[in-house]
Design an enzyme around this catalytic site. Sequence first.
Site, PDB file in Angstrom:
ATOM      1  N   GLY A  81      28.385  17.946  42.665  1.00  0.00           N
ATOM      2  CA  GLY A  81      27.262  18.838  42.414  1.00  0.00           C
ATOM      3  C   GLY A  81      26.956  19.873  43.466  1.00  0.00           C
ATOM      4  O   GLY A  81      26.120  20.755  43.243  1.00  0.00           O
ATOM      5  N   CYS A 118      35.398  38.948  19.140  1.00  0.00           N
ATOM      6  CA  CYS A 118      34.391  39.429  18.202  1.00  0.00           C
ATOM      7  C   CYS A 118      33.115  38.608  18.298  1.00  0.00           C
ATOM      8  O   CYS A 118      32.788  37.815  17.405  1.00  0.00           O
ATOM      9  CB  CYS A 118      34.955  39.420  16.790  1.00  0.00           C
ATOM     10  N   GLU A 119      32.437  38.738  19.415  1.00  0.00           N
ATOM     11  CA  GLU A 119      31.152  38.078  19.677  1.00  0.00           C
ATOM     12  C   GLU A 119      30.403  39.000  20.632  1.00  0.00           C
ATOM     13  O   GLU A 119      30.987  39.464  21.619  1.00  0.00           O
ATOM     14  CB  GLU A 119      31.344  36.744  20.427  1.00  0.00           C
ATOM     15  N   TYR A 156      26.579  29.900  30.616  1.00  0.00           N
ATOM     16  CA  TYR A 156      25.616  29.503  31.662  1.00  0.00           C
ATOM     17  C   TYR A 156      24.878  30.708  32.262  1.00  0.00           C
ATOM     18  O   TYR A 156      24.246  30.560  33.306  1.00  0.00           O
ATOM     19  CB  TYR A 156      26.345  28.824  32.824  1.00  0.00           C
ATOM     20  N   GLU A 189      32.236  12.898  44.554  1.00  0.00           N
ATOM     21  CA  GLU A 189      32.974  13.458  43.416  1.00  0.00           C
ATOM     22  C   GLU A 189      32.831  14.974  43.350  1.00  0.00           C
ATOM     23  O   GLU A 189      32.358  15.519  42.352  1.00  0.00           O
ATOM     24  CB  GLU A 189      32.443  12.853  42.108  1.00  0.00           C
ATOM     25  N   PRO A 190      33.212  15.693  44.408  1.00  0.00           N
ATOM     26  CA  PRO A 190      33.052  17.140  44.364  1.00  0.00           C
ATOM     27  C   PRO A 190      34.045  17.798  43.417  1.00  0.00           C
ATOM     28  O   PRO A 190      35.217  17.398  43.351  1.00  0.00           O
ATOM     29  CB  PRO A 190      33.347  17.557  45.814  1.00  0.00           C
ATOM     30  N   GLY A 191      33.576  18.792  42.695  1.00  0.00           N
ATOM     31  CA  GLY A 191      34.464  19.564  41.826  1.00  0.00           C
ATOM     32  C   GLY A 191      34.407  21.022  42.229  1.00  0.00           C
ATOM     33  O   GLY A 191      35.253  21.527  42.968  1.00  0.00           O
ATOM     34  N   ARG A 192      33.336  21.672  41.800  1.00  0.00           N
ATOM     35  CA  ARG A 192      33.170  23.111  42.010  1.00  0.00           C
ATOM     36  C   ARG A 192      33.360  23.535  43.469  1.00  0.00           C
ATOM     37  O   ARG A 192      34.016  24.539  43.743  1.00  0.00           O
ATOM     38  CB  ARG A 192      31.759  23.496  41.552  1.00  0.00           C
TER      39      ARG A 192
END
Length: 419
Positions: free
Chosen positions: A239, A343-344, A316, A273-276
């Site tokens: 986190g 196409c959005e 986000y 548990e680092p990710g980012r």
Amino acid sequence: MHHFHYIDGVLHAEEVSLGRIAQEVGTPTYVYSQATLTRHFQAFSRAFQGMDHLVCYAVKANSNKAVMALFASLGGGADIVSGGELARALAAGVQPERIVYSGVGKTEAEMEAALKAGILMFNLESVDELEVLNQVAGRLGVKAPVSFRVNPDVDAHTHPKITTGLAKNKFGLDMETAFRQYPIAAALPHVELKGVSCHIGSQLTDTRPFADALDRVARLVEKLREVGINLSLLDLGGGLGITYDQESPPQPDEYAAALKETVSRLGMKLILEPGRVLVGNAGILMARVLFTKQTPAKHFVIADAAMNDLIRPSFYDSYHAVWPVAKAAAGETQVADLVGPICETGDFLARDREMPAFERGDLLAVLSAGAYGFAMSSNYNSRPRAAEVLVNGGQYSVVRQRETLADLSRGEKLPSWPG
Ligand SMILES: *Cc1c(COP(=O)(O)O)cnc(C)c1O
């Protein structure tokens, strides 16, 4: 801190020109810097020096095999959330006894695969899951190593879609339920109590919520000791945030310092548990400008990368800096929306942003795209997924080929019923 920088006006990843990668590999392409990945892993792990700890990289942030293998070679384990991630982590050389398995919805087949592999710990998120895991382990004649993931009900002060530690979120067990479930789990024949875990959210820019969560978890650990339940592993999740724009998240040292006193008092082995924070700023998404257009309301830069490649801006509301690959001598800028071909209306990478006055054919880099970038990409609008490249000093390697048109319909067939 990262290794994307200009040399003679051209953006490089370490010593490799992005222009060269675009020419040889095409666009859109994710480019990762091995020096940055290594530096981030080592800085994070070093911050916890002197504390018995294990860094389990949250592989959902970027599950490229080369990235996982690099962290494994540096001594890292993995935090997985599916059987698919288990298979990929093992294939990348992550040692099973360094794998923790989180997630609210594990299937029996996934539990079985993880038990057979011999992982370190299952982080359980419901009473149902405990019962089913006990049965699955019994069938295999083994004991499942478990922790309960608790939901400490603290506000992580981050985007609502990535807050996970509030009472209303689907994650974990509330403290009361966890306290009641530990003795029940202790009495089950095919379960071995190992620890407690929590993960309160992602992209946190303050140490306070981490410390608050730890305090609550520590109280639970101490209450459990009073009733004779001693846990050895303390998993505090991931986190830690990164700088996308103006944020100033805590450095790993400050993060570790905020946890140290309580962790040492408890005397448990710490799992992180680092990710980012390990991969986010170690990757960019490179794209080429297809067209520009001026409407009465806005100026649009239309690139060959889109929300299927990088969904974070639309999902986000997240900010990613946009840099030109070749700095124009004049350095003129323009306020524009950087959009893709999908196409959005939600298909944008940057909105109302002052950026270089891009023209057709220009290359650009969307920064801080190493985490939740490729991993969240899709084939929407039948767009082949981007290539991934890893740079190491003066060399680069394609670590995932660009998908082909044949890949798009792989596994599909016409119905086989008669007539
Ligand atoms: C997503 C996740 C992480 C990683 O979060 P980051 O914000 O990327 O560090 C860690 N643990 C669990 C259980 C997760 O779901």
